[in-house]
Every structure is written in C-alpha cells, then in structure tokens.
Design an enzyme around this catalytic site. Sequence first.
Site, PDB file in Angstrom:
ATOM      1  N   ALA A 366      10.594   3.987  -0.297  1.00 38.25           N
ATOM      2  CA  ALA A 366      10.399   3.103   0.860  1.00 38.25           C
ATOM      3  C   ALA A 366       9.516   1.922   0.533  1.00 38.25           C
ATOM      4  O   ALA A 366       9.552   0.897   1.212  1.00 38.25           O
ATOM      5  CB  ALA A 366       9.781   3.894   2.011  1.00 38.25           C
ATOM      6  N   GLY A 367       8.727   2.050  -0.486  1.00 38.80           N
ATOM      7  CA  GLY A 367       7.829   0.940  -0.823  1.00 38.80           C
ATOM      8  C   GLY A 367       6.947   1.296  -2.005  1.00 38.80           C
ATOM      9  O   GLY A 367       6.926   2.443  -2.453  1.00 38.80           O
ATOM     10  N   GLN A 368       6.273   0.292  -2.491  1.00 35.28           N
ATOM     11  CA  GLN A 368       5.384   0.500  -3.630  1.00 35.28           C
ATOM     12  C   GLN A 368       4.004  -0.052  -3.295  1.00 35.28           C
ATOM     13  O   GLN A 368       3.884  -1.215  -2.906  1.00 35.28           O
ATOM     14  CB  GLN A 368       5.948  -0.218  -4.872  1.00 35.28           C
ATOM     15  CG  GLN A 368       5.097  -0.123  -6.122  1.00 35.28           C
ATOM     16  CD  GLN A 368       5.046   1.296  -6.692  1.00 35.28           C
ATOM     17  OE1 GLN A 368       6.077   1.959  -6.827  1.00 35.28           O
ATOM     18  NE2 GLN A 368       3.840   1.777  -6.999  1.00 35.28           N
ATOM     19  N   ALA A 370      -0.341  -0.202  -4.421  1.00 29.77           N
ATOM     20  CA  ALA A 370      -1.138  -0.321  -5.645  1.00 29.77           C
ATOM     21  C   ALA A 370      -1.417   1.053  -6.239  1.00 29.77           C
ATOM     22  O   ALA A 370      -1.438   1.217  -7.450  1.00 29.77           O
ATOM     23  CB  ALA A 370      -2.442  -1.031  -5.326  1.00 29.77           C
ATOM     24  N   SER A 371      -1.590   2.024  -5.378  1.00 32.35           N
ATOM     25  CA  SER A 371      -1.968   3.342  -5.912  1.00 32.35           C
ATOM     26  C   SER A 371      -0.769   4.251  -6.162  1.00 32.35           C
ATOM     27  O   SER A 371      -0.900   5.283  -6.819  1.00 32.35           O
ATOM     28  CB  SER A 371      -2.956   4.021  -4.968  1.00 32.35           C
ATOM     29  OG  SER A 371      -2.412   4.071  -3.670  1.00 32.35           O
ATOM     30  N   GLY A 372       0.386   3.902  -5.661  1.00 31.05           N
ATOM     31  CA  GLY A 372       1.552   4.756  -5.889  1.00 31.05           C
ATOM     32  C   GLY A 372       2.729   4.342  -5.038  1.00 31.05           C
ATOM     33  O   GLY A 372       2.639   3.414  -4.236  1.00 31.05           O
ATOM     34  N   ALA A 373       3.835   5.060  -5.239  1.00 31.73           N
ATOM     35  CA  ALA A 373       5.055   4.736  -4.484  1.00 31.73           C
ATOM     36  C   ALA A 373       5.089   5.540  -3.185  1.00 31.73           C
ATOM     37  O   ALA A 373       4.489   6.607  -3.075  1.00 31.73           O
ATOM     38  CB  ALA A 373       6.277   5.065  -5.339  1.00 31.73           C
ATOM     39  N   VAL A 374       5.801   4.966  -2.218  1.00 28.24           N
ATOM     40  CA  VAL A 374       6.002   5.667  -0.942  1.00 28.24           C
ATOM     41  C   VAL A 374       7.485   6.008  -0.824  1.00 28.24           C
ATOM     42  O   VAL A 374       8.343   5.148  -1.064  1.00 28.24           O
ATOM     43  CB  VAL A 374       5.550   4.787   0.247  1.00 28.24           C
ATOM     44  CG1 VAL A 374       5.830   5.471   1.574  1.00 28.24           C
ATOM     45  CG2 VAL A 374       4.068   4.443   0.128  1.00 28.24           C
ATOM     46  N   ASP A 507      -9.266  -4.644   6.614  1.00 29.66           N
ATOM     47  CA  ASP A 507      -8.143  -5.242   5.889  1.00 29.66           C
ATOM     48  C   ASP A 507      -6.943  -5.432   6.817  1.00 29.66           C
ATOM     49  O   ASP A 507      -5.810  -5.109   6.468  1.00 29.66           O
ATOM     50  CB  ASP A 507      -7.794  -4.366   4.686  1.00 29.66           C
ATOM     51  CG  ASP A 507      -7.068  -5.155   3.591  1.00 29.66           C
ATOM     52  OD1 ASP A 507      -7.086  -6.396   3.659  1.00 29.66           O
ATOM     53  OD2 ASP A 507      -6.487  -4.527   2.692  1.00 29.66           O
TER      54      ASP A 507
HETATM   55  N1  ATP Z   1       4.383   5.560   6.694  1.00 31.33           N
HETATM   56  C1  ATP Z   1       5.240   4.719   6.106  1.00 31.33           C
HETATM   57  N2  ATP Z   1       6.503   4.644   6.482  1.00 31.33           N
HETATM   58  C2  ATP Z   1       7.359   3.786   5.897  1.00 31.33           C
HETATM   59  N3  ATP Z   1       7.045   2.961   4.896  1.00 31.33           N
HETATM   60  C3  ATP Z   1       5.780   2.990   4.468  1.00 31.33           C
HETATM   61  C4  ATP Z   1       4.819   3.872   5.026  1.00 31.33           C
HETATM   62  N4  ATP Z   1       3.647   3.670   4.409  1.00 31.33           N
HETATM   63  C5  ATP Z   1       3.872   2.710   3.511  1.00 31.33           C
HETATM   64  N5  ATP Z   1       5.151   2.308   3.527  1.00 31.33           N
HETATM   65  C6  ATP Z   1       5.775   1.286   2.682  1.00 31.33           C
HETATM   66  O1  ATP Z   1       5.273   1.401   1.378  1.00 31.33           O
HETATM   67  C7  ATP Z   1       4.634   0.192   0.971  1.00 31.33           C
HETATM   68  C8  ATP Z   1       3.399   0.537   0.189  1.00 31.33           C
HETATM   69  O2  ATP Z   1       2.504   1.203   1.054  1.00 31.33           O
HETATM   70  P1  ATP Z   1       1.033   1.510   0.628  1.00 31.33           P
HETATM   71  O3  ATP Z   1       0.256   2.009   1.789  1.00 31.33           O
HETATM   72  O4  ATP Z   1       1.046   2.354  -0.583  1.00 31.33           O
HETATM   73  O5  ATP Z   1       0.646   0.027   0.262  1.00 31.33           O
HETATM   74  P2  ATP Z   1      -0.681  -0.589  -0.210  1.00 31.33           P
HETATM   75  O6  ATP Z   1      -1.626  -0.560   0.897  1.00 31.33           O
HETATM   76  O7  ATP Z   1      -0.359  -1.904  -0.774  1.00 31.33           O
HETATM   77  O8  ATP Z   1      -1.116   0.332  -1.362  1.00 31.33           O
HETATM   78  P3  ATP Z   1      -2.433   1.097  -1.560  1.00 31.33           P
HETATM   79  O9  ATP Z   1      -2.746   1.800  -0.279  1.00 31.33           O
HETATM   80  O10 ATP Z   1      -2.045   2.012  -2.668  1.00 31.33           O
HETATM   81  O11 ATP Z   1      -3.410   0.060  -1.899  1.00 31.33           O
HETATM   82  C9  ATP Z   1       4.333  -0.546   2.255  1.00 31.33           C
HETATM   83  O12 ATP Z   1       4.383  -1.924   2.060  1.00 31.33           O
HETATM   84  C10 ATP Z   1       5.416  -0.103   3.194  1.00 31.33           C
HETATM   85  O13 ATP Z   1       6.547  -0.922   3.042  1.00 31.33           O
END
Ligand code: ATP
Length: 655
Positions: A366-368, A370-374, A507
Amino acid sequence: MKGIKKEGWISYKADGMFSFLWQKRYLILNDSYLLFYKNDRLNEEPVLSVALTSISNVSRIQLKQNCFEILRAADQRDNLSAINSYFYESNSKRSIFVSTGTERDLHGWLDAIFAKCPLLSGVSSPTNFTHKVHVGFDPKMGNFVGVPDGWAKLLQTSEITYDDWNRNSKAVIKALQFYEDYNGLDTIQSEKQTHTSLGLKPLKSPTKYIVNKRSNSIKRSLSKTLRKNKTDSILPAYQSELKPFPRSFENNNSVTSIKNSKLYDEDGMHVSKDYVAYLQTKQLEKREQQAIQQHFRRHDSNAILKPHRAAPSAPIAKDHDGGIKAPTEDLLELKDAGDFDEIIMKMKTVAIDVNPRPYFQMIEKAGQGASGAVYLSKRIKLPQENDLRFLNSHCHRIVKERVAIKQIHLSKQPKKQLIMNELLVMNDSHHENIVNFLEAYIIDDEELWVIMEYMEGGCLTDILDAAAGSNDGKKSSALNESQISYIVRETCQGLKFLHGNNIIHRDIKSDNILLNSRGLVKITDFGFCVELTEKRSKRATMVGTPYWMAPEIVNQKQYDEKVDVWSLGIMLIEMIEGEPPYLNEDPLKALYLIANNGSPRLRHAELVSNKTRQFLDACLPVKVEMRASVRKLLTFEFLSLACGPEEFKLAIKWR
Ligand SMILES: Nc1ncnc2c1ncn2[C@@H]1O[C@H](COP(=O)(O)OP(=O)(O)OP(=O)(O)O)[C@@H](O)[C@H]1O
C-alpha cells in the site's frame, strides 16, 4: 521618530581633531543609522549620523569604563573640516568611541548594533574586550565572508541573497543552524581552521533537497522523498553531540571550553551569544534523548512517551483552553542511553512476541515509508488465546477484515526510539480521527509488524498531487471549499483529542492525513509526537517537516501544541493552492523565509471565502499567543461549510 531600535544617553568621542574630548550625546539606533544628538528632544539635526552599512566592526575597548569602539569606513559624504580631512587622509577607517553608564547598557548597545549592521554577523555580541568574529558580505566578490566554510557552501548553493542577509541576518543564521541540524550535517565541526570566503565550488546539494529546480510534480515527489526521509534526516539532536564553535571564523577564533555556561575562545574571551544558546540547546536535546531512553526503561504498557527534559526557563503556556493537563510526573533522572535490547524489551510491553505470519494474508503493497513498507492484508486467523491479553480492548478484530501492516526491520532502523514512540502513542490514542492501531508483533527480536486499520483512500497528498498532475502542471485545488472544510474539521477533532491528552503531533501535513472508503479522515504518523506537561508546557526540540514548520521551531524557541495549529494552516494553504508556501524555494531559503517572513499568505486570497481566510488568519499568526487553539478553531464558521463524509467519499477518486 519611527523605527527606533534603541536610544539613550552615552558619552562619545570620535578620532580626529577633538579626540581628547568626551561629549555627552543622545544616541539613537534605527534601521539604517546610528544618530548622535545633542539632546533627547531631537529638535536639531544629529551632530553625527553613521550609516549602519558603513560599520565594519564593533568591539569592546578599555579606553574608558563600559566603552566600545565603532569602526566604520570613511564616507565621502562626511562633512570634514580641513583639519579633520588632513587627519583622516591616510586612514580609510574611522573610529567612534562610545561609553555607556552601565555594563548592562553596554551589552544592550552591542547586541542592538550587531543585530542591525549588515557587515557584522548579527550573531555575535562580545562582552569582553575585542570582538573578533565578523560575518559579512563582500560586495566586490559578491560573496559572504567570515562564515564557517560549511555555511559558506550552503549559502552558495542556496537562494539566500545579500538582501536577505541585510534584511535579517539573524534569520539567515537561524536557518543555517536549523538546516544543518535538520540534515545532521556537521559542516562546522568538519571544517579546517583556515578562513575562506564564499569563493568556493558549489557543494553538491543533498539529493533529498533538490526540490527547487524541478517541475511541479517531480518537485512534489522529491519533496515527498524529503518528507519520507525525515527519520533519517530529522531529530539530529537525538544523535548529535555538542559541536565545537566554528573553527574557521576569522582570526581562527575557536571555542575551547564552556565555563559557567558561557563560551570562551582560545584567549578566554566571551563569544557569540547566539552560539551559547545554540550549544545549550544541543546539550538540552542530548539530555532529552537520554531522558527518552531512560523513560523506555521505565515504561509500562499503559503509558505514553514522556520525554523528560528541563526546558530552559519554560514559561507556562498561557492559552491552555486546549485542555493541557496537570503535570504527570517529575523530571526523571538523566542517565545513559538505552541499547537495542532494552528498546526491544520495552516494545514487547505493547507488542506480541509471536510470529504473526499465520494470521495474515498479504494482498498488496500500500505504500512505502522511511522505516518500512505498508501492506494491505487480510486477517485470516485470530491470535492464540494466551496472546489475546496483549490485544487492545478498544479494537474488535474479525477474521477476513482488511488491515494495513507496517513491517519494520528493527536492526536497520537508525531511530528506533521514534518507532517506539509511534507505537506507544498509537496504542493509547483511540479516536475516530486517529488511524486506529490494532496490535503489534515482534518477530525474533528483529522485525516489528504494526497492524492498523486499512485506509484505502491513501494520503491526502496523493489527492492533491493527482489534481496537480491532471491540470497541466497548473496549480489548482483538487478539492472544493466544503471538502477542504471537512478535512480541516476532522483533522481539528483529531488534534483536539491529542492536545487534550497533552500530545503534540509535530508533523501535521497532507502526507500524514489518511482517508478511507467511508470518507473518514484520520491523522497518522506519531513518530514525532511528544507529551507536554504543565511544567514543560513549551518545548525546544526541532522536529517536523520544514515547509510546514512553525517559525518558533525554526527559530529554535520553545514551543507548545500551537505548532500543530500552524502546520494545519500550512496544510490548508496546501489544499487550496496545491502546495505549501515556499515549496519552490530551496529548503534553506524556505527556512529563512519561515523565520523571517511572518505569516504566509494565499497567492489568490480573493478566490476563497471570508470564512476560509478568517480561519487561516487564526492559524498563522507568528505570535503564538495570537494563534488560536484547536478548541477555538473548532468554533470557526469556516468549519460549518464542511460537507459530510458521504459527499466527500464520492468526490475523491479511489485508487
Ligand atoms: N493505515 C494505512 N492504510 C493504508 N495505507 C497506509 C496506512 N498507513 C500508511 N499507509 C501508506 O503507506 C505509506 C507509508 O506510510 P508510513 O506511515 O510508513 O509513512 P512515513 O510516515 O513516511 O514513514 P515512517 O513512519 O516510517 O517515517 C503512506 O504514505 C500511505 O500511503
């Protein structure tokens, strides 16, 4: 008289014919001149006016008690008597000596003059003897001079101009400090002792910051990368050590010790008040980091992160109608940082220590982050009976439900405490405008799976980007006013919940607003959340994403939950105009503009209603006490324009 920055009685003498004579004068500093008057009625022309642009140095001198010397370039416009002309013939520099009544007054004048003179650094306020640090601009070379090499390189590649420097050198310095910290750059420390001007080859900008030279969509995606990279690039304080004073300043001044909280150079002289503040902030941030880790050791499964740091003379937040609670606990003793095992141990107070693979079927990425893939996943089995005790009772879990799983390889994470932070805040924050945390698993002490409700609409940024892309690069809003109002209202409700629990998100931006197929709007990404207590109702750590950052953060002042209100205002501009203010500027310039420019304005304010403008005006005052609380914002008429989730759901394209 307008624009007076400082005024008062002094004694003065200039070199020249009557250099033996000290004369009492009334001195005025305004934006452009130092004016010496015979009396404080100012009813006559000044006996001497010195253009601030001509002042090349100001230093304390032992000529008289509380005395400083102003060195200025000879000015052809000076009215010189024949005798004085002769006197000055061989000397293009002139001195004026000023003596003040008290030591305190002397410091006041030095600070004020340094702050206003473009050829001085604006960062230095010598308190003893000779001031040796000069930062200025060489008009012949077209370069900044006297700055540390690293800063010189940054300035060279930035769009900060001499005019910017002239207008507000302090803001430039703040932006430079902030930029360095934000990127974990160590330009100052890594510099050689030699002083150089800015005649250097441009530094290759860090890839994540090349946001200004690209087309809108690429720019946005790069800026997204920048945002995504934040866990690598932000919170440098969590890893940085106290940096030494820039060694490449003119005359090779270097700070070798910190005595009694004052900075001294190698000669034992005081230097740069701003740097004292800067380095003290560094120390405090380091202590904060230690405190966070200390807290993890003590953390129990029901608590949320409570970083503990003695904020420098923290004022009590005046506007507490957002529901800031009473202090929860006293400062913890600050000890050494915890290690990986300890963090894992603490994570296990919230996460289930079993392999969850049998419980879920992965469907798609669903997405990527910084810390990992979703991943979008389907729950195919519930955890074992004896693991259920870990499951948060707020959440009802059913087989076949679709969930989002964020998979994080812990050993690869440079900022594990941020992940821990996110986990703890999510575990405790259940609200309809907060992305619902369901449970978490730790696999072989290596991998963390965070199970959340699936938000199939993705993030708000995607919607804004789609509109920008579908409109030949022209910026226009993807959303109408009632949809924007709806998103803002829902975000406000989520923020009200967080602020009511003493949590600042820090943020808020479109990337961290997720949407689902029911048209619901929820806040996510709690890595930078922090809890306020009454004792520490203002903070001084630098977090957030630059373009959305409140000026008090960029200026490294203490701040409170109102930083979320500023970011919300920026997000509102983002929704109206397709991007936040200054996205076209290079990040260093953007930081300078945030620090210096006051409240950003809509490019086409006439295109939105009064209600929207009023709301925006309430979000974006630079003065924090003028900025509305979220609770107050919720009463604004703008939010009555909001459509319902059903209408919103129909209006946005689903992926
Ligand atoms: N609960 C969710 N449902 C659907 N898509 C999600 C969900 N959480 C995150 N995503 C998707 O995954 C992408 C990455 O989410 P994530 O929270 O890991 O991003 P980030 O904040 O950039 O990373 P990090 O938290 O690792 O710094 C998001 O941009 C979003 O598109």
